[in-house]
Design an enzyme around this catalytic site. Structure first.
Site, short mmCIF file in Angstrom:
data_model
loop_
_atom_site.label_atom_id
_atom_site.label_comp_id
_atom_site.label_asym_id
_atom_site.label_seq_id
_atom_site.Cartn_x
_atom_site.Cartn_y
_atom_site.Cartn_z
N HIS A 165 34.66 1.49 27.35
CA HIS A 165 35.75 0.87 26.63
C HIS A 165 37.33 0.83 26.87
O HIS A 165 37.25 1.16 28.38
CB HIS A 165 36.15 1.70 25.83
CG HIS A 165 36.99 2.95 25.53
ND1 HIS A 165 38.50 3.50 26.25
CD2 HIS A 165 36.52 4.12 25.64
CE1 HIS A 165 38.34 4.84 26.59
NE2 HIS A 165 37.35 5.71 26.33
N CYS A 184 33.78 9.26 28.66
CA CYS A 184 33.80 7.83 28.24
C CYS A 184 33.77 6.77 29.45
O CYS A 184 34.43 8.01 30.75
CB CYS A 184 34.72 7.20 27.29
SG CYS A 184 34.62 7.90 25.43
#
Length: 418
Positions: A165, A184
């Site tokens: 992201h 992440c």
């Protein structure tokens, strides 16, 4: 005489040129065969070397074999990534190279785009980015983290709670300034937007580390030919536990207790070697209580710091010359790596089973620990298969259950987890 010279010159030009074309064609075909099932390959450029010893002879540059001509390089050093063939034969493939902090997008066997990774969790920290084979999951333009109260824009699911992201921001709109990551992968916003547009649900993904820049510590031996192997799954890599659910997301995962080393498509030496002088403690035969490790060998080693054990799992064959009680020098041949487990060639790329017909997930599973056992040296209950066994995994950090990280144990040049 003059006519003879002209004739010979003509013959030299024609057949010399033909030899040049045939030679170039042969090299190109060899490159194509290396690329295996792919339908096309990029063109190769011809350069003249500036090396004083080259004599201005033409030099072929095949560095673009796996890079499409349209690919752009934000960093000139990224051209080195063009040398390596993709790790899976897929029409669309994303490779997450955690060593070089790059995501490579392949289409039809050629790199089309390279996405720089702005930040990933430091090596050895909870949680690290998962390694292994995955598929692109859900995509959300604006996604609320399941672990921390932050929004992530252009979020693409890598695996379960792990996403790729843009730069996250708090509920009040303030950008996150810290570099903390719960596993992440964070991309700069513009790059995240491009990645979001490029990725499609179901695209194949390989997340891995390379062995290019590490060096063996004195006295140790590499378990495989490291020049043609890569880290398919690292120590402490998270795996979703499907048999329980906890509100604390960390408790929904078990941790990989070993190091999985997989061969590149160009590897020819699939041998497994002892990492240190020692004694053969156990030989486990595939299907005879192997717990999924297949054909395996456990060695006992002694150092000034104490005794430790090394386990080599999923072997296709165990060298017929070794038996329990034998003393082996460091670097001794143990067998050939494979994908054995549960009495068959169980481990596949995708769904694992004795009855699946997918690609074999050939790799060496290496563990270094404090006891000569298949499971955890210290009592644990990680429910890998819903039966309470902990072979190959632990419920929390494997360091707490008598395991050592093989990469840190054997090699230098690794980022400290302290």
């Amino acid at each position: 005489m003059r006519n003879l010279v002209l004739v010979l010159t003509f013959v030299f030009i024609v057949f010399g040129g033909l030899g040049f074309v045939l030679g170039r064609s042969t090299l190109a075909n060899r490159s194509f065969l290396t690329a295996s099932l792919f339908l096309s390959e990029s063109g190769n450029s011809l350069e003249t070397s500036s090396d004083e010893n080259s004599g201005s002879q033409p030099v072929f540059d095949f560095s673009g074999d796996y890079c499409d001509q349209s690919v752009s390089f934000s960093d000139p050093d990224d051209r080195k990534l063009c040398f390596n063939p993709p790790k899976l034969n897929r029409w669309r493939l994303f490779e997450i190279n955690l060593t070089d902090n790059r995501i490579l997008f392949y289409e039809n066997g050629l790199i089309k785009k390279i996405f720089p990774i702005a930040y990933q969790a430091p090596y050895g920290k909870w949680f690290q980015t998962p390694t292994g084979f995955f598929e692109i999951g859900v995509k959300n333009k604006r996604f609320l983290s399941s672990i921390f109260p932050v929004y992530m824009e252009n979020a693409v699911q890598l695996y379960e709670d792990f996403f790729i992201h843009g730069i996250p921001y708090f509920l009040d709109g303030q950008k996150v300034t810290s570099q903390f990551s719960g596993g992440c992968l964070r991309l700069e916003d513009k790059i995240a937007s491009d990645f979001f547009q490029t990725a499609q649900k179901g695209d194949a993904v390989v997340s891995y580390l390379t062995l290019n820049q590490i060096q063996l510590k004195d006295g140790f031996f590499a378990p495989v030919d490291t020049s043609h192997f890569w880290v398919r799954q690292r120590f402490n890599s998270p795996l979703k536990n499907d048999w329980h659910y906890f509100e604390d997301k960390r408790e929904n995962y078990i941790q990989h207790a070993g190091l999985d080393l997989a061969p590149s498509s160009e590897a020819w030496n699939l041998s497994a070697f002892s990492i240190f002088p020692g004694t053969v403690e156990k030989i486990i035969v595939n299907g005879q209580g192997d717990g999924g490790l297949g054909n395996a060998v456990i060695l006992r080693h002694e150092k000034e710091e104490g005794v430790f054990y090394s386990l080599y799992g999923h072997l296709d064959l165990i060298d017929a010359g070794i038996k329990t009680g034998d003393y082996l020098s460091g670097g001794s041949l143990l067998g050939k790596i494979g994908n054995t487990g549960f009495g068959c060639r169980f481990w596949k790329v995708g769904k694992d089973s004795c009855y699946q017909t997918g690609e074999d997930d050939v790799h060496l599973h290496l563990e270094i620990k404090t006891a000569s056992v298949l499971d955890s040296p210290l009592k644990d209950n990680c429910s890998v298969s819903g039966k309470g066994d902990c072979i190959g995994y632990t419920s929390q950090n494997p360091d707490d259950f008598g395991f050592f990280d093989p990469l840190k144990f054997l090699f230098n040049n690794l980022e400290s987890s302290d």
